[in-house]
Design an enzyme around this catalytic site. Structure first.
Site, short mmCIF file in Angstrom:
data_model
loop_
_atom_site.label_atom_id
_atom_site.label_comp_id
_atom_site.label_asym_id
_atom_site.label_seq_id
_atom_site.Cartn_x
_atom_site.Cartn_y
_atom_site.Cartn_z
N ASN A 1 45.34 45.37 42.57
CA ASN A 1 44.06 45.71 41.78
C ASN A 1 42.90 45.71 43.14
O ASN A 1 41.93 45.30 42.74
CB ASN A 1 43.56 44.58 41.19
CG ASN A 1 44.38 44.99 39.65
OD1 ASN A 1 45.35 45.84 39.61
ND2 ASN A 1 44.28 43.81 38.70
N ASN B 1 39.25 48.75 42.10
CA ASN B 1 38.37 48.51 43.29
C ASN B 1 38.67 49.02 44.59
O ASN B 1 38.61 48.88 45.67
CB ASN B 1 38.70 46.82 43.69
CG ASN B 1 38.24 45.96 42.47
OD1 ASN B 1 37.20 46.14 42.17
ND2 ASN B 1 39.12 45.06 42.10
N THR C 1 40.04 37.76 33.60
CA THR C 1 38.78 37.05 34.30
C THR C 1 37.77 37.14 33.06
O THR C 1 37.42 37.93 32.53
CB THR C 1 38.19 37.99 35.44
OG1 THR C 1 39.02 37.70 36.48
CG2 THR C 1 36.88 37.27 35.74
N HIS D 1 48.39 36.99 43.57
CA HIS D 1 47.36 38.09 43.21
C HIS D 1 47.73 39.31 44.35
O HIS D 1 46.75 39.05 45.43
CB HIS D 1 46.23 37.93 42.69
CG HIS D 1 45.52 38.99 41.83
ND1 HIS D 1 45.96 40.20 41.96
CD2 HIS D 1 44.35 39.10 41.07
CE1 HIS D 1 45.29 41.20 41.15
NE2 HIS D 1 44.31 40.28 40.73
N TYR E 1 42.39 43.77 45.71
CA TYR E 1 41.83 42.54 46.53
C TYR E 1 42.58 42.26 47.67
O TYR E 1 43.44 43.13 48.42
CB TYR E 1 42.18 41.38 45.38
CG TYR E 1 41.23 41.73 44.27
CD1 TYR E 1 40.10 41.51 44.27
CD2 TYR E 1 41.90 41.66 43.07
CE1 TYR E 1 39.03 41.85 43.04
CE2 TYR E 1 41.02 41.82 41.65
CZ TYR E 1 39.78 42.14 42.07
OH TYR E 1 39.10 42.23 40.84
#
Length: 384
Positions: A186, A243, A25, A183, A188
């Site tokens: 992580n 996260n 990112t 994805h 999300y």
């Protein structure tokens, strides 16, 4: 003996080498729109066997950081087409990483300033990246802010989430991508559903391992049916605390995920070993995670997709992983993240043993060409 620089087939993806550019990112897509700067950035890195783009939102609701690109509109498809054309002209292969951040967001990034969504109304101890601009579009401030309290998704909304993934997958093919990566890592949205620390639902999408894995499997089934399984990969991070992602017992959870994914015929499985951008040996709880057992669960259930490893790899570690001597799981592809930021020709540097450019940490997020497209390649670097 596998060689890092040999051509390899991953599902329908014919790759010139086993080196993968991991998703990174960079927050350089104002308005969620791919642009000319991104065209050059990815073109420069086409020497990788496969480029996985920065995480790309499947919907406005899926955004959690300012100036990340999307793949839900026709304008975005057209912008990405310029990227894929440039990468293909340079001999590369490229897939987007399709992303819904779930609770890792802020009302400033959400449609109509709404609360972010999540499996359960549990606030993550994490941060979103926000950019404030004035009326002329000039940046006033930029930086990380705490994520907001999310609302729990109603079960009636989940088919729409699946449909958003399918739309983005189809848009990716229309934009000229060679495939897609989902994805599911992580911390999300899909990872939030998987993990007991973020999923306290009591319906068909919470509680048991099978229920917590349900949304991921539904997404994977839907996108493989939409564009063909041989063009689809998935990223997982079984023990990363990124996260605020936590699970009480990740081994049986992710072994189950592997057995459920195996029959789909995916192009590849992308595994973050350890803590994302942190220790490779990180494990949650007292029992070390068994990477060989994870791979065995996939292979025993008939999974044929290439096995991609990621996290802190060097040329030497990559060779060990390809030989099956690093974690017990035998890699087919090795993803390199941060080294690709400062080294657009990383594949050639790995092949020749050339030194790597130093990373400018002050230009990682947001900004323009500086620290993005101005890192020198070997043939343009000043003589020593």
């Amino acid at each position: 003996m596998k060689n890092l620089f040999d051509a390899v087939q991953a599902g329908d993806l014919a790759l010139a080498n086993r080196i993968v550019m991991a998703p990174l990112t960079r927050n350089r897509a104002p308005g969620a729109q791919p642009n000319a700067l991104m065209v050059e950035y990815y073109r420069q890195r086409a020497g990788a066997g496969l480029i996985i783009t920065e995480a790309t939102a499947i919907s406005h609701q899926g955004q959690g950081y300012a100036d990340v690109p999307g793949l839900w509109s026709s304008d975005q498809v057209a912008g990405w087409r310029r990227v894929t054309d440039a990468v293909h002209a340079a001999g590369g292969r490229i897939v987007p990483q399709l992303w819904h951040v779930g609770r890792i967001s802020h009302p400033a990034l959400q449609p109509d300033g709404q609360a972010p969504v999540a499996p359960s109304a549990l606030q993550a101890q994490s941060r979103s990246y926000l950019i404030e601009r004035d009326a002329s579009g000039q940046v006033v401030s930029a930086g990380f802010e705490p994520t907001a309290m999310p609302r729990a998704l109603d079960i009636s909304e989940l088919p729409g989430i699946v449909s958003d993934y399918v739309r983005a997958a189809r848009n990716a093919i229309d934009a000229g991508f060679d495939g897609i990566e989902i994805h599911a890592a992580n911390g999300y949205l899909l990872d939030q559903f998987l993990r007991s620390g973020s999923n306290q639902r009591t319906d068909a999408y919470g509680g048991s391992i099978e229920n917590r894995a349900r949304l991921l499997i539904e997404v994977m089934q839907a996108v493989t049916q939409a564009i063909g399984a041989g063009r689809v990969g998935v990223r997982l991070s079984p023990v990363s605390p990124a996260n605020d992602a936590m699970d009480a017992d990740p081994q049986p959870l992710f072994n189950h995920v592997m057995t459920a994914l195996a029959p789909l015929g995916l192009a590849y499985i992308h595994v973050v070993e350890g803590a994302t951008a942190g220790p490779r040996d990180h494990s949650q709880g007292e029992t070390p995670f068994d990477w060989a057992a994870l791979q065995q669960a996939y292979r025993s259930a008939g999974g044929q997709g290439a096995w991609m490893v990621n996290n802190g790899y060097t040329r030497e570690l990559a060779d060990e992983a390809l030989a099956g001597r690093l974690s017990g799981a035998q890699a087919d592809l090795v993803a390199f993240g941060r080294p690709y930021i400062a080294n657009p020709d990383l594949a050639e540097r790995l092949r020749t043993g050339a030194p790597l450019n130093p990373l400018d940490a002050d230009t990682l997020y947001g900004g323009g060409a500086k620290g993005y497209t101005d890192y020198p390649a070997l043939d343009s670097a000043p003589a020593a």
